[in-house]
Write an enzyme that holds these catalytic residues in place. Structure first.
Site, PDB file in Angstrom:
ATOM      1  N   LYS A  61       8.282   2.685 -14.136  1.00  0.00           N
ATOM      2  CA  LYS A  61       8.360   1.465 -13.321  1.00  0.00           C
ATOM      3  C   LYS A  61       7.126   0.624 -13.596  1.00  0.00           C
ATOM      4  O   LYS A  61       6.037   0.907 -13.108  1.00  0.00           O
ATOM      5  CB  LYS A  61       8.419   1.777 -11.831  1.00  0.00           C
ATOM      6  CG  LYS A  61       8.879   0.533 -11.057  1.00  0.00           C
ATOM      7  CD  LYS A  61       8.303   0.419  -9.662  1.00  0.00           C
ATOM      8  CE  LYS A  61       6.895  -0.054  -9.613  1.00  0.00           C
ATOM      9  NZ  LYS A  61       6.660  -1.439 -10.073  1.00  0.00           N
ATOM     10  N   GLU A 104      -4.645   7.597 -12.121  1.00  0.00           N
ATOM     11  CA  GLU A 104      -5.675   6.778 -12.793  1.00  0.00           C
ATOM     12  C   GLU A 104      -5.905   5.584 -11.890  1.00  0.00           C
ATOM     13  O   GLU A 104      -5.098   4.654 -11.869  1.00  0.00           O
ATOM     14  CB  GLU A 104      -5.166   6.313 -14.163  1.00  0.00           C
ATOM     15  CG  GLU A 104      -4.915   7.419 -15.163  1.00  0.00           C
ATOM     16  CD  GLU A 104      -6.180   8.016 -15.729  1.00  0.00           C
ATOM     17  OE1 GLU A 104      -7.274   7.465 -15.497  1.00  0.00           O
ATOM     18  OE2 GLU A 104      -6.075   9.049 -16.398  1.00  0.00           O
ATOM     19  N   CYS A 120      -9.883  -1.609 -14.962  1.00  0.00           N
ATOM     20  CA  CYS A 120     -10.471  -0.566 -14.114  1.00  0.00           C
ATOM     21  C   CYS A 120     -11.832  -0.168 -14.662  1.00  0.00           C
ATOM     22  O   CYS A 120     -12.698   0.285 -13.925  1.00  0.00           O
ATOM     23  CB  CYS A 120      -9.549   0.643 -14.071  1.00  0.00           C
ATOM     24  SG  CYS A 120      -9.076   1.191 -15.720  1.00  0.00           S
ATOM     25  N   GLU A 170     -13.899  -3.500  -6.042  1.00  0.00           N
ATOM     26  CA  GLU A 170     -13.569  -3.916  -7.404  1.00  0.00           C
ATOM     27  C   GLU A 170     -13.453  -5.439  -7.414  1.00  0.00           C
ATOM     28  O   GLU A 170     -12.645  -5.995  -6.665  1.00  0.00           O
ATOM     29  CB  GLU A 170     -12.192  -3.356  -7.776  1.00  0.00           C
ATOM     30  CG  GLU A 170     -12.220  -2.144  -8.629  1.00  0.00           C
ATOM     31  CD  GLU A 170     -10.822  -1.757  -9.119  1.00  0.00           C
ATOM     32  OE1 GLU A 170      -9.866  -1.802  -8.335  1.00  0.00           O
ATOM     33  OE2 GLU A 170     -10.725  -1.409 -10.293  1.00  0.00           O
TER      34      GLU A 170
HETATM   35  P1  NAP Z   1      -1.260  -1.629  -7.552  1.00  0.00           P
HETATM   36  O1  NAP Z   1      -1.047  -2.700  -6.592  1.00  0.00           O
HETATM   37  O2  NAP Z   1      -1.703  -0.294  -7.050  1.00  0.00           O
HETATM   38  O3  NAP Z   1       0.112  -1.488  -8.361  1.00  0.00           O
HETATM   39  C1  NAP Z   1       0.276  -0.582  -9.419  1.00  0.00           C
HETATM   40  C2  NAP Z   1       1.727  -0.225  -9.559  1.00  0.00           C
HETATM   41  O4  NAP Z   1       2.161   0.453  -8.374  1.00  0.00           O
HETATM   42  C3  NAP Z   1       2.654  -1.419  -9.713  1.00  0.00           C
HETATM   43  O5  NAP Z   1       3.709  -1.060 -10.580  1.00  0.00           O
HETATM   44  C4  NAP Z   1       3.158  -1.625  -8.298  1.00  0.00           C
HETATM   45  O6  NAP Z   1       4.390  -2.286  -8.230  1.00  0.00           O
HETATM   46  C5  NAP Z   1       3.304  -0.187  -7.845  1.00  0.00           C
HETATM   47  N1  NAP Z   1       3.300  -0.007  -6.401  1.00  0.00           N
HETATM   48  C6  NAP Z   1       2.643  -0.716  -5.468  1.00  0.00           C
HETATM   49  N2  NAP Z   1       2.889  -0.195  -4.244  1.00  0.00           N
HETATM   50  C7  NAP Z   1       3.713   0.870  -4.424  1.00  0.00           C
HETATM   51  C8  NAP Z   1       4.326   1.812  -3.533  1.00  0.00           C
HETATM   52  N3  NAP Z   1       4.122   1.777  -2.224  1.00  0.00           N
HETATM   53  N4  NAP Z   1       5.119   2.767  -4.059  1.00  0.00           N
HETATM   54  C9  NAP Z   1       5.336   2.824  -5.382  1.00  0.00           C
HETATM   55  N5  NAP Z   1       4.788   1.958  -6.270  1.00  0.00           N
HETATM   56  C10 NAP Z   1       3.981   0.997  -5.795  1.00  0.00           C
HETATM   57  O7  NAP Z   1      -2.328  -2.003  -8.671  1.00  0.00           O
HETATM   58  P2  NAP Z   1      -2.367  -3.315  -9.577  1.00  0.00           P
HETATM   59  O8  NAP Z   1      -2.891  -4.427  -8.759  1.00  0.00           O
HETATM   60  O9  NAP Z   1      -1.096  -3.497 -10.302  1.00  0.00           O
HETATM   61  O10 NAP Z   1      -3.420  -2.880 -10.678  1.00  0.00           O
HETATM   62  C11 NAP Z   1      -4.775  -2.987 -10.511  1.00  0.00           C
HETATM   63  C12 NAP Z   1      -5.399  -1.659 -10.127  1.00  0.00           C
HETATM   64  O11 NAP Z   1      -5.103  -0.690 -11.130  1.00  0.00           O
HETATM   65  C13 NAP Z   1      -6.904  -1.739 -10.053  1.00  0.00           C
HETATM   66  O12 NAP Z   1      -7.369  -1.048  -8.918  1.00  0.00           O
HETATM   67  C14 NAP Z   1      -7.340  -1.028 -11.327  1.00  0.00           C
HETATM   68  O13 NAP Z   1      -8.631  -0.505 -11.267  1.00  0.00           O
HETATM   69  C15 NAP Z   1      -6.300   0.009 -11.476  1.00  0.00           C
HETATM   70  N6  NAP Z   1      -6.234   0.496 -12.855  1.00  0.00           N
HETATM   71  C16 NAP Z   1      -6.695   1.748 -13.133  1.00  0.00           C
HETATM   72  C17 NAP Z   1      -6.679   2.219 -14.437  1.00  0.00           C
HETATM   73  C18 NAP Z   1      -7.186   3.604 -14.751  1.00  0.00           C
HETATM   74  O14 NAP Z   1      -6.845   4.098 -15.824  1.00  0.00           O
HETATM   75  N7  NAP Z   1      -7.976   4.248 -13.910  1.00  0.00           N
HETATM   76  C19 NAP Z   1      -6.180   1.413 -15.467  1.00  0.00           C
HETATM   77  C20 NAP Z   1      -5.722   0.128 -15.152  1.00  0.00           C
HETATM   78  C21 NAP Z   1      -5.755  -0.306 -13.845  1.00  0.00           C
HETATM   79  P3  NAP Z   1       4.461  -3.865  -7.893  1.00  0.00           P
HETATM   80  O15 NAP Z   1       4.052  -4.558  -9.094  1.00  0.00           O
HETATM   81  O16 NAP Z   1       5.883  -4.081  -7.531  1.00  0.00           O
HETATM   82  O17 NAP Z   1       3.525  -4.080  -6.734  1.00  0.00           O
END
Ligand code: NAP
Length: 492
Positions: free
Chosen positions: A189, A265, A299, A396
């Protein structure tokens, strides 16, 4: 100034070439009730395309396909799985220009960066094509000599992969590559904001020979409602997530019901240390990479610059010059180095973090405001004397903002660097080997970059500690996340 033009002919052709239905059992199909979700260009706010908006039933249909394909996929020869990955690597490489343009359109990063991500993403397929044939067990004698101990590796089973918008391809291939190599089937997804890159990838994997049902992709505007039934389904065996710590925490709770194997992650708050003896030219180059890769939406982005007091003024001046000289604009335009942020919420968050720091006494050396009247652009920003209680030092930033603070001893630098709940990556610049080794041992993160501003490498284990998550992607460790160990006791 950003030039918010509409999609050109090339851009429209690239978008039209992507399947936009749910990818289930090797075919693209509509969501229940033909529901769709719009995908917008963050540089203009214009709609680029519509993709299927899955219902919970559609999500379960994708899991059905993954479950049905699991047994025969697990029995497919490792070499064959590896060859599919290798062909996928080659197809991605040969189509790098189209994939990069697609990514720039839906995510915003400049074309050169998208090309870098396509290459990085494809490398995971090459790496895991080589790992597929290196999965091995062990054979030993029990200490009392009575029994032989054999271990073998088995694929975990159907996996659910939830990925973020900031690296639309690489965050997918980093999971899909090892799962294919290990013999797991999957439901992916992608983020609602960047689904096109993942659909393009699904059709590439099919072209490379991936059997139907091994990879299924669902897009939805209701992530929580559509993912929860899959996570609670006893047929799913693995959940791997890349995204925010906040969402990761909820998913770990949900995964407890079926006791899933879980990899997380999550977010980061990377410190970037410049020691008194650092090569300042190299440190500034590294700082620009660590900060500005992906417009700061990574990240691994340096979130706090901790600089020794003897070099802080010069470092800050040089950073301000470099940041102010960057060209901001739509990522498709030649020469643009900084694209838009992903959406209005993200840009407003960056604005308010900067305002909060300035109100608290920080000195603004460059940028400090949104750019243009269309799209979500923010000027590359440098702040010095950022007060210790500024929110941007604990949260962040996820934008092109470099806050600089000073330290006077190595111990103080280590204390400040570790003073966060996150633990993904830390960077340090020093010419002294003993200091470098001391920092590598004392910094409380899953990864440390010494005299380099980028740590991401498919051949290395990527991942964090503390609230940055657990599990590793890439390197030798990456495939282990998709394997179970079975022990067989044999009495001769
Ligand atoms: P996010 O809001 O947590 O969303 C990530 C994914 O989760 C999206 O596909 C989102 O779908 C889905 N999602 C959100 N709420 C959910 C729920 N309740 N149940 C199931 N899935 C759900 O994060 P983001 O804003 O896309 O990405 C930024 C974050 O990712 C930052 O905190 C960054 O540091 C982190 N990140 C970490 C790494 C690592 O390797 N450590 C790498 C890249 C990014 P929707 O799009 O529909 O909301």
């Amino acid at each position: 100034m950003p030039n918010a033009q509409q999609a050109t002919k090339d851009e429209s052709a690239v978008i039209r070439g992507v399947p936009t239905g749910l990818w289930i059992d090797g075919a693209s199909r509509s969501a229940t009730g033909n529901a769709v979700l719009s995908v917008d260009d963050p540089a203009t706010g214009e709609t680029l395309a519509e993709v299927a908006d899955a219902s919970p039933e559609d999500g379960l249909a994708a899991l059905d396909a993954a479950v049905a394909a699991q047994e025969s996929w697990a029995q497919t020869a490792p070499r064959e799985r590896g060859e599919i990955l290798r062909r996928s690597f080659e197809l991605m490489t040969s189509r790098a220009d189209e994939l990069a343009l697609l990514m720039t359109l839906e995510m915003g990063k400049p074309l050169a960066e998208s090309q870098g991500e396509v290459a990085y993403a494809a490398e995971f397929f090459r790496w895991f094509s080589e790992e597929a044939v290196r999965v091995a067990g062990q054979w030993s004698m029990s200490p009392d000599g009575a029994t032989r101990l054999m271990t073998l590796k088995r694929p975990v089973g159907p996996a659910l992969m939830i990925t973020p918008w900031n690296f639309p391809l690489a965050m997918g291939t980093r999971k899909i590559g090892p799962a294919v190599a290990a013999g797991c089937t999957m439901v992916v997804k992608p983020a609602a904001q960047t689904p096109l890159s993942m659909y393009a990838l699904a059709s590439i994997l099919q072209e490379a020979g991936l059997p139907d049902g091994v990879l299924n992709v669902v897009t939805t505007g209701r992530s929580s409602a559509v993912m929860a039934p899959l996570i609670g389904d006893p047929r799913l065996r693995k959940l791997t997530f890349t995204g925010s710590t906040e969402v990761g925490r909820k998913l770990v709770e949900q995964s407890a019901e079926q006791l899933l194997r879980v990899s997380m992650e999550l977010g980061g708050n990377a410190p970037f240390l410049v020691m008194a003896d650092a090569d300042l030219d190299a440190a500034v180059d590294g700082a620009m990479l660590a900060k500005m890769r992906n417009m700061g939406e990574a990240c691994t982005a340096a979130n706090r610059f901790l600089v020794h007091e003897s070099v802080a003024e010069e470092f800050a001046d040089r950073m301000a010059q470099r940041m102010a000289a960057l060209r901001v604009g739509r990522g498709t335009e030649a020469g643009v180095q900084v694209g838009p942020l992903i959406d209005e919420v993200s840009r407003d968050k960056v604005s308010s973090l900067v305002q909060g720091a300035v109100d608290g006494g920080a000195r603004l050396l460059a940028g400090g405001e949104p750019v243009g009247d269309r799209g979500w652009f923010y000027a590359p920003t440098v702040l010095a004397d950022v007060p210790a209680d500024a929110a941007m030092l604990t949260e962040e930033i996820f934008g092109p903002v470099a806050p600089i603070t000073v330290f006077s001893s190595v111990d103080e630098a280590i204390f400040q660097a570790n003073d966060t709940e996150y633990g993904l990556v830390a960077y340090a610049y020093t010419k002294d080997l003993a200091t470098a080794l001391h920092l590598a041992e004392q910094l409380d993160t899953g990864m440390v970059g010494i005299n380099q501003g980028v740590v991401s490498n498919p051949a290395a284990p990527f991942g964090g500690v503390k609230h940055s998550g657990f599990g590793r992607e890439g390197g030798r460790e990456g495939i282990e996340e998709y394997l179970e160990t079975r022990y067989v006791g044999i009495r001769p």
